[in-house]
Design a protein around this motif. Sequence first.
Motif, PDB file in Angstrom:
ATOM      1  N   THR A  27       0.848  -1.209   0.000  1.00 30.29           N
ATOM      2  CA  THR A  27       0.000   0.000   0.000  1.00 30.29           C
ATOM      3  C   THR A  27       0.876   1.249   0.000  1.00 30.29           C
ATOM      4  OG1 THR A  27      -1.675  -1.217   1.223  1.00 30.29           O
ATOM      5  CG2 THR A  27      -1.882   1.199   1.171  1.00 30.29           C
ATOM      6  N   LYS A  28       1.913   1.167   0.840  1.00 29.31           N
ATOM      7  CA  LYS A  28       2.832   2.329   0.911  1.00 29.31           C
ATOM      8  C   LYS A  28       3.516   2.551  -0.445  1.00 29.31           C
ATOM      9  CE  LYS A  28       4.061   2.384   5.821  1.00 29.31           C
ATOM     10  NZ  LYS A  28       5.151   2.157   6.782  1.00 29.31           N
ATOM     11  N   LEU A  29       3.932   1.457  -1.085  1.00 26.96           N
ATOM     12  CA  LEU A  29       4.624   1.576  -2.374  1.00 26.96           C
ATOM     13  C   LEU A  29       3.709   2.141  -3.466  1.00 26.96           C
ATOM     14  CD1 LEU A  29       6.715  -1.733  -2.430  1.00 26.96           C
ATOM     15  CD2 LEU A  29       7.608   0.601  -2.374  1.00 26.96           C
ATOM     16  N   GLN A  34       2.152   6.659  -7.003  1.00 26.97           N
ATOM     17  CA  GLN A  34       1.232   7.706  -7.483  1.00 26.97           C
ATOM     18  C   GLN A  34       1.835   9.110  -7.329  1.00 26.97           C
ATOM     19  OE1 GLN A  34      -2.343   7.035  -5.274  1.00 26.97           O
ATOM     20  NE2 GLN A  34      -3.231   5.685  -6.845  1.00 26.97           N
ATOM     21  N   ARG A  35       2.500   9.285  -6.175  1.00 24.93           N
ATOM     22  CA  ARG A  35       3.132  10.587  -5.905  1.00 24.93           C
ATOM     23  C   ARG A  35       4.227  10.877  -6.931  1.00 24.93           C
ATOM     24  NH1 ARG A  35       3.266   9.738  -0.855  1.00 24.93           N
ATOM     25  NH2 ARG A  35       5.422   9.072  -0.680  1.00 24.93           N
ATOM     26  N   GLU A  37       4.421   9.608  -9.949  1.00 23.97           N
ATOM     27  CA  GLU A  37       3.818   9.856 -11.269  1.00 23.97           C
ATOM     28  C   GLU A  37       3.351  11.308 -11.402  1.00 23.97           C
ATOM     29  OE1 GLU A  37       0.683   7.108 -11.966  1.00 23.97           O
ATOM     30  OE2 GLU A  37       2.030   5.454 -12.469  1.00 23.97           O
ATOM     31  N   VAL A  38       2.746  11.828 -10.344  1.00 27.47           N
ATOM     32  CA  VAL A  38       2.304  13.240 -10.350  1.00 27.47           C
ATOM     33  C   VAL A  38       3.509  14.157 -10.515  1.00 27.47           C
ATOM     34  CG1 VAL A  38       1.287  15.084  -8.949  1.00 27.47           C
ATOM     35  CG2 VAL A  38       0.214  12.816  -9.019  1.00 27.47           C
ATOM     36  N   LYS A  39       4.578  13.822  -9.764  1.00 22.93           N
ATOM     37  CA  LYS A  39       5.796  14.641  -9.874  1.00 22.93           C
ATOM     38  C   LYS A  39       6.348  14.596 -11.295  1.00 22.93           C
ATOM     39  CE  LYS A  39       7.623  14.782  -5.171  1.00 22.93           C
ATOM     40  NZ  LYS A  39       8.776  14.459  -4.310  1.00 22.93           N
ATOM     41  N   ALA A  40       6.318  13.388 -11.913  1.00 23.84           N
ATOM     42  CA  ALA A  40       6.820  13.243 -13.284  1.00 23.84           C
ATOM     43  C   ALA A  40       5.993  14.104 -14.245  1.00 23.84           C
ATOM     44  CB  ALA A  40       6.770  11.775 -13.709  1.00 23.84           C
ATOM     45  N   GLN A  41       4.664  14.068 -14.043  1.00 26.95           N
ATOM     46  CA  GLN A  41       3.791  14.890 -14.904  1.00 26.95           C
ATOM     47  C   GLN A  41       4.083  16.379 -14.734  1.00 26.95           C
ATOM     48  OE1 GLN A  41      -0.187  13.728 -13.859  1.00 26.95           O
ATOM     49  NE2 GLN A  41      -0.142  11.843 -15.076  1.00 26.95           N
ATOM     50  N   VAL A  42       4.272  16.764 -13.473  1.00 26.07           N
ATOM     51  CA  VAL A  42       4.598  18.177 -13.193  1.00 26.07           C
ATOM     52  C   VAL A  42       5.928  18.543 -13.837  1.00 26.07           C
ATOM     53  CG1 VAL A  42       5.207  19.821 -11.372  1.00 26.07           C
ATOM     54  CG2 VAL A  42       3.244  18.290 -11.068  1.00 26.07           C
ATOM     55  N   ALA A  43       6.898  17.621 -13.704  1.00 23.48           N
ATOM     56  CA  ALA A  43       8.228  17.883 -14.286  1.00 23.48           C
ATOM     57  C   ALA A  43       8.145  17.999 -15.807  1.00 23.48           C
ATOM     58  CB  ALA A  43       9.199  16.764 -13.890  1.00 23.48           C
ATOM     59  N   ASN A  44       7.376  17.058 -16.408  1.00 23.52           N
ATOM     60  CA  ASN A  44       7.227  17.118 -17.872  1.00 23.52           C
ATOM     61  C   ASN A  44       6.539  18.408 -18.312  1.00 23.52           C
ATOM     62  OD1 ASN A  44       8.470  14.677 -18.345  1.00 23.52           O
ATOM     63  ND2 ASN A  44       6.565  13.475 -18.182  1.00 23.52           N
ATOM     64  N   ALA A  45       5.479  18.769 -17.556  1.00 18.23           N
ATOM     65  CA  ALA A  45       4.765  20.023 -17.881  1.00 18.23           C
ATOM     66  C   ALA A  45       5.697  21.223 -17.723  1.00 18.23           C
ATOM     67  CB  ALA A  45       3.537  20.184 -16.966  1.00 18.23           C
ATOM     68  N   PHE A  46       6.520  21.194 -16.676  1.00 24.01           N
ATOM     69  CA  PHE A  46       7.480  22.266 -16.409  1.00 24.01           C
ATOM     70  C   PHE A  46       8.484  22.371 -17.565  1.00 24.01           C
ATOM     71  CE2 PHE A  46      11.404  23.977 -14.718  1.00 24.01           C
ATOM     72  CZ  PHE A  46      10.971  25.068 -13.977  1.00 24.01           C
ATOM     73  N   LEU A  47       8.993  21.166 -17.973  1.00 23.64           N
ATOM     74  CA  LEU A  47       9.991  21.147 -19.051  1.00 23.64           C
ATOM     75  C   LEU A  47       9.390  21.623 -20.378  1.00 23.64           C
ATOM     76  CD1 LEU A  47      11.877  17.806 -18.272  1.00 23.64           C
ATOM     77  CD2 LEU A  47      12.770  20.133 -18.062  1.00 23.64           C
TER      78      LEU A  47
END
Length: 547
Positions: A27-29, A34-35, A37-47
């Motif tokens: 559950t923790k993993l 998910q966290r 993946e959100v960061k990756a999306q934010v990073a991609n959007a930022f880039l």
Amino acid sequence: MSTCCQDMTSRLKAAKEQTQDLIVKTTKLQAENQRLEVKAQVANAFLSKFQLTSEEMSTLRGTREGPVTESFFKALGRVKQIHNDVKILLRTNQQTAGLEIMEQMALLQETSYERLYRWAQSECRTLTQESCDISPVLTQAMEALQDRPVLYKYTLDEFGTARRNAVVRGFIDALTRGGPGGTPRPIEMYSHDPLRYVGDMLAWLHQATASEKEHLETLLKLVTMQGVEENIQEVLGHITEGVCRPLKVRIEQVIVSEPGAVLLYKISNLLKFYHHTNSGIVGNNANTLLTTIEEMHVLSKKMFFNNLSLHASKLMDKIELPPPDLGPTAALNQTLTLLREVLASHDSSVVPLDARQADFVQVLSCALDPLLQMCTVSASNLGTADMATYMVNCLYMMKTTLALFEFTDKRLEMLQFQIEAHLDTLVNEQASYVLTRAGLSYMYNCIQQHKPEQGPLVNIPSMDGASLKAAMVQFDSYLASPDSLLMLQLNYLLSATLKEHIFKQSTELVCRAYSELYAAVMNPANEYKEPGAILHRSPQQVKTLLS
């Protein structure tokens, strides 16, 4: 069975206790995944928002001399957008990243603008053909370079230099080689015809100037910064400056060769017209081409007035005597022909109305005043009637010459006044001539000078009844044929209308003189016996016979 069930329950309980920890870990993993993946999306959007793609980077950095295409401007626009958007980061806790990106974009912008400037400069240098084709990409380049005023100015200067060379070469070719295949023919071939020669050169330059302005407007049509119109005028001035020297040298040669007053005046008007027309293209700011045309206009006008003044001084140097028929002299006719040609060319010129009117006054003053002076001096040794007839003929010729043209009303009015003054003289001379030939001159003078205290008129010598009857015989022969008593000078008048006017006015004076004589004879105080037998016609009868 009870034992088996209990054993399985124990085993299940043990397994559950063992997997509980695994489930918690899983559950923790999942939550961590998910966290991330959100960061990756934010990073991609930022880039994607704050970084260029590899294609955009390669487009901007391309080879130094490589071609610039539409994609370059899109990438450059993206860099500008990122540079503006990154300012938002500076207001957050991401200031370090914001500063780094801003610095990176600023460096990339400068590199891109430097490359764009080099490319635009290289493109401008190739525009040295007479027909100039401005590519849409170069137009976009000027739009982009307006953000860097120095590079924008240098590129414009490069364009101006290239076009200046093209215009100078085109002008020299038009002068010496003519058009493609020899059509049109070289302008220099018409150097024997001053007006066409100057006109062809100015027409070629006017067309070239208009074309160059169109090229500049095409080049800068996307530029939105202030002062574009001033930029166009400045560069246009630089482009046309190159042809000023060859133009000036050739027009000066034409003017100094003194082609004659009429041609000088036509050339002056032509220069004035092209100065006015070109100022509509290049504006009224300091422009070397306009200055050159204006200088040539002033020179041709000065030479024209010098020519007129020289002609006038020759008139006064050797004044002709009036001819036997009291008509205009050859010098007067020659000068009026010259004036007519000048005024005709002035009337047909396309110079603005106010400028033409100002010239007209000066031309008339320079030509007419010496003419009037010459006629006055020429007539100074003539008798009264001869002088008046000669002056009326000369003034009449001047008036009929000027009447054909505009802006001459004041001069025509002045000439009419002078004509009327001389006509009055001729009317008096004709009346005096008639009275003398009809035998009434002495008697009319006696009546005019007689005062009551001198006694009756009949006592004055030659005023007796017999003398009056004898005079009336002569007067009757005049009444029978009034046309027989015409001064010779009246037959020399050029205008039949004026001759008729003089005859009519002088006849009225004769009638008036007879009326005074009749009144004096009929006056009892003058003691004439049977006055009705002496003067058997009443003034009204005389007037009817002469009308």
